[in-house]
Structure formats: structure tokens, C-alpha cells
Design a protein around this motif. Structure first.
Motif, PDB file in Angstrom:
ATOM      1  N   ALA B  87       0.777  -1.005  -0.004  1.00 55.21           N
ATOM      2  CA  ALA B  87      -0.007   0.147   0.079  1.00 55.21           C
ATOM      3  C   ALA B  87       0.914   1.240   0.160  1.00 55.21           C
ATOM      4  N   SER B  88       1.963   1.339   0.684  1.00 60.79           N
ATOM      5  CA  SER B  88       2.625   2.586   0.735  1.00 60.79           C
ATOM      6  C   SER B  88       3.557   2.378  -0.480  1.00 60.79           C
ATOM      7  N   TYR B  93      -4.739   3.485  -0.444  1.00 61.40           N
ATOM      8  CA  TYR B  93      -5.012   2.982   0.932  1.00 61.40           C
ATOM      9  C   TYR B  93      -5.118   1.522   0.935  1.00 61.40           C
ATOM     10  N   ARG B  94      -4.658   1.018   2.169  1.00 59.01           N
ATOM     11  CA  ARG B  94      -4.759  -0.609   2.509  1.00 59.01           C
ATOM     12  C   ARG B  94      -5.878  -1.051   1.906  1.00 59.01           C
ATOM     13  N   VAL B  97      -6.170  -1.586  -1.563  1.00 60.32           N
ATOM     14  CA  VAL B  97      -5.204  -2.599  -2.169  1.00 60.32           C
ATOM     15  C   VAL B  97      -5.904  -4.040  -1.708  1.00 60.32           C
TER      16      VAL B  97
END
Lengths: 331, 134
Positions: B87-88, B93-94, B97
Motif C-alpha cells: 500500500a505504501s 489505501y490499504r 489494495v
């Protein structure tokens, strides 16, 4: 453009970078001395933090702490910079190199092309020094490598802006000024005191108490999480203890070397005796790692083996506890 | 550890002519540095960790073949990433994802989003879209 920079291999990247940068400024200070003054010996157990599908074990403090403490103790001024812009990060690096200043960088390991695949995992607190640039290739002095190497602009950008925990964000640092006089004796005493206080800290997740906590958990793991996971956790413990960077035995041998050097500087023979004791403790840690690997190989599911490992680690913890108490008294 | 006790086993480092530095005691009882080509104990732990990753990759491939996961899951495992890390890297955003790991959602992704994933995995968009597990 190349700066005349002397590359010297070290066991651990952070000490190595500091030692090499100091040498470039005309001060000879060994890796163990940096490590000891920076109070690098540590142990922490963070069961709630999962790294590589195992709990967090660490034999060292947070990345950057050793360097900061070392610099603070001796009054060395270090400039640290982080960047939000990739272009800005490269520009600043190039400017400093133009001025003839070797620059330290915090980087992620995963995209370091000169590491073997097995060692490339998402760990973002590796350190290296850039000391030149030809065309679009940077000259790199990575202290854990035997020789210097090179990285292209693109490759360097990737490792400087690695993501995840402890993301470097282009973090660079260089020595701005160094003092004319050094009080090594005071710095060594302070470093030793800090280490003793850390390792004897009255909290469960740090120091000797944390080692004992791990020992107690080794006994429980086979029942609570199964043998396979237990072995994986223990494997992670070996990797943190012995992998590239620790100089063997979870930094215990580097620390013993520091005590030996300190005994000469402080003219204190007791520290030499304690250095020998620390060497023996380091040997015990290695013996512990060896026994873990035997459990692996024999695939021995007998619970008894874990009990034995637990007892062995508990013994190491007790021995270390006595050691730090003695060490504290000796300075 | 004495100088002569420093292990010199074959490891993945020595294959690439990389030796690491160890601290050990010389014949006079003083500390010195010695290069080590590797230690079997460490290789065993490293191999276990590698085989675990391999297992996860195989499992993911199986689930992709069964239509349970999208190719993103495979490349995520291949790059030793977990969800927050991916995600990063892609800057998404997680929670999104996680949705993109669903094959149905994956098919709907815009080429801009696909490009983000492809860049993070260092592959082309075609390689990502046309990934066949077997």
C-alpha cells in the motif's frame, strides 16, 4: 568526481559509516569504540510487532541511535536531512559531493543490487557512504562489503526512497564540524553506564528481562502455536543474532573488543577481565544458535528439546545480569 | 570465539565472493577481525525463511488459478511484501489494495492504477495483466 575516501570493512553498517567518516576527518576511531560509546549493545523483544511473520527480536537499539549518541557524547556536529522531493534529495547529495564532502545515506536493503537475493528483504535502516560521482554512477562505500561499489542514479533513488517501516525518505547526513579535543574517558564511561542501565532496565521488553521473557516463551510456543511456527520464530532469532552486521554472537564479540580497548584507554585491568567474560557469553549465544539449528535439522518434535533451549537461554540471561552489575561497578 | 573457530562454511555470501567481518580473539588473547565465508547454522535459518516464502508463493499461485486472488497477490509475495508495505509503495489505501486482490475488482482497474502496481513490482502492465500462475 571522486573524493579520496578510505573504505574499511566493518561488521555493522552504522558503526562502520561513523568510523569511516571520522577517519576521513583525520580521527582514528575503531568500530568497537563507536559501538561502545554509542551504547550499541541491547536486547529487545516485541511480541506484538510482527517482522517477517515472526515476533520482533533485536540485539541493537533503534537505527541511528548509536550514531547520535556517539556524536552527542563527543560534541561532533552532524547535519541530518530528509526530503519529500526525489529531485531535491539528489541535488543536495550532488552539491555536497561537489564540495568534497562524503555523504552518509540511510537506505533500504531490498533494492541494493550488489546484495545476494537471500539478503534482500524490506529492511530500511542500512547505512552507506557516497564518495563520488562519474556520469550517472555514484561511488559507494558500503561498510559491510569488502570493497567499494557503484550504483546508478536510478538505483540509488530507489533505495533512498524505499517504503515501509523506518522509511528513509532520502535521509542523508554528513559531519559539519568535529571538536579539537576529545574526552574519550568520559565518553566511554557514559557509554558503558548507558548499556548497563538499558540491559538491567526494570521493564519486560528490554534487556535481560526481555531475554528471560523469550526463554519462557520458547517453552510455551510448541504447545500454543505448533512446532513449525516455533521453529520459524527461533530461526528468526538466529538471523537477528548472527546475520551479517552483528560481528557474531549478537554483537557480544564487538562489545568484548570495545571493553578490551577501553581497558587500555582507561588503564583499567578489570575491564579486560570483563571483556573475557563477555567473550564467553558471546560463545554461549553462538552455542544456543547451534542448538536451534540442530532442532531444525533433526526435525525432533520432542518437547524436551524446547525445554532445553529455554533453559539454555535462561542461563545466558542470568549470566548477563551478573555481568552488567559487575560492569557497572567497575567504572 | 577464537580466531580459528570463526566458521568458514559455504554460504550464499561466499558464492558471490562476499565475506563478512567477525570479531575474534588471536593467539595472544587480544581482539582482532577475521573474515568469515558463512556459517551453516545461519544458512539453515535462512533456507527455512526462504522456503517459507516459496510456500506462500505456491499457495498464492494456486489460489489465483482457482480464481480467488488477482495477480497482484502473486507479485506481492514474490517481492516479499505484505499488504501495508505494498500500500505504501503504490500510494493507495490499504483497504483498496485489499480489494484489488480480488480478481473481479482487478479486472476493473484503470490503466493508471495498474501502472502504479506495475511500477512497484518493476514489471510491465501486460506482464501484470496476463500473469498465468501455471
Amino acid at each position: 568526481m571522486q573524493i579520496n575516501f578510505k573504505h574499511k570493512q566493518s561488521a555493522h553498517c552504522e558503526n562502520g559509516v561513523v568510523s569511516n567518516l571520522m577517519y576521513h576527518n583525520g580521527i582514528q576511531v575503531s568500530e568497537p569504540l563507536v559501538f561502545g560509546i554509542g551504547a550499541g549493545l541491547f536486547f529487545t523483544y516485541l511480541p506484538f510487532l510482527k517482522v517477517n511473520f515472526a515476533p520482533g527480536f533485536s540485539y541493537r537499539p533503534m537505527p541511528g541511535f548509536i550514531f547520535r549518541r556517539f556524536a552527542n557524547q563527543l560534541g561532533i556536529k552532524v547535519v541530518h536531512k530528509k526530503f519529500s522531493s526525489v529531485q531535491e534529495a539528489q541535488k543536495t547529495l550532488d552539491e555536497k559531493l561537489q564540495q568534497g564532502i562524503p555523504v552518509g545515506l540511510q537506505v533500504g536493503v531490498y533494492n541494493l543490487t550488489y546484495f545476494p537475493d537471500e539478503y534482500r528483504f524490506h529492511f530500511n535502516a542500512h547505512n552507506l557512504v557516497v564518495f563520488g560521482k562519474e556520469g550517472n554512477e555514484y561511488s559507494i562505500s558500503d561498510p559491510v562489503m569488502e570493497t567499494t561499489t557503484t550504483l546508478t542514479e536510478k538505483e540509488l533513488e530507489k533505495v533512498r526512497f524505499a517504503k515501509g517501516a523506518l522509511a528513509p525518505k532520502g535521509h542523508l547526513y554528513y559531519l559539519e564540524s568535529i571538536p579539537t579535543e576529545y574526552d574519550w574517558e568520559r565518553a566511554i564511561r557514559k557509554g558503558i553506564q548507558k548499556t548497563c542501565n538499558d540491559m538491567l532496565a526494570p521493564v519486560p521488553i528490554i534487556g535481560v528481562n526481555a531475554i528471560r521473557w523469550v526463554a519462557r516463551n520458547i517453552r510455551k510456543w510448541p504447545k500454543s502455536i505448533g512446532v513449525k511456527k516455533t521453529n520459524h520464530y527461533l530461526g528468526q532469532l538466529i538471523r537477528m543474532q548472527e546475520e551479517i552486521g552483528t560481528g557474531g554472537g549478537g554483537f557480544r564479540f564487538i562489545y568484548a573488543a570495545f571493553l578490551e580497548e577501553s581497558s587500555r584507554i582507561l588503564n583499567n585491568p578489570r575491564l579486560k577481565e570483563l571483556s573475557n567474560e563477555m567473550t564467553e557469553i558471546g560463545d554461549e549465544w553462538r552455542d544456543f544458535a547451534l542448538n536451534i539449528s540442530r532442532v531444525y535439522k533433526n526435525r525432533n518434535d520432542n518437547d524436551n528439546v524446547y525445554e532445553k533451549l529455554s533453559d539454555q537461554l535462561m542461563k545466558i540471561a542470568e549470566r548477563e545480569k551478573r555481568f552488567y552489575k559487575e560492569l557497572k561497578k567497575s567504572i | 570465539m577464537k580466531k580459528e573457530q570463526v566458521p568458514q562454511d559455504k554460504g550464499s555470501l561466499s558464492e558471490r565472493n562476499l565475506n563478512e567481518l567477525c570479531y575474534a580473539i588471536d593467539e595472544n588473547g587480544n581482539y582482532t577481525t577475521v573474515q568469515s565465508s558463512g556459517w551453516e547454522v545461519k544458512s539453515v535459518a535462512l533456507d527455512e525463511s526462504m522456503s517459507l516464502i516459496q510456500e506462500r508463493i505456491e499457495q498464492t499461485k494456486k489460489e489465483i488459478a482457482e480464481g480467488k486472488l488477482s495477480p497482484i497477490a502473486y507479485f506481492m509475495e514474490l517481492n516479499k511484501m505484505d499488504l501495508p508495505l505494498l500500500a505504501s509503495y503504490v500510494g493507495i489505501y490499504r483497504w483498496f489494495v485489499k480489494r484489488h486482490l480480488n480478481p473481479k475488482q482487478f479486472k476493473k482497474l484503470s490503466s493508471r492504477t495498474l501502472k502504479k502496481y506495475a511500477d512497484a513490482f518493476d514489471v510491465s502492465i501486460e506482464e501484470l495483466q496476463n500473469f498465468k500462475p501455471y
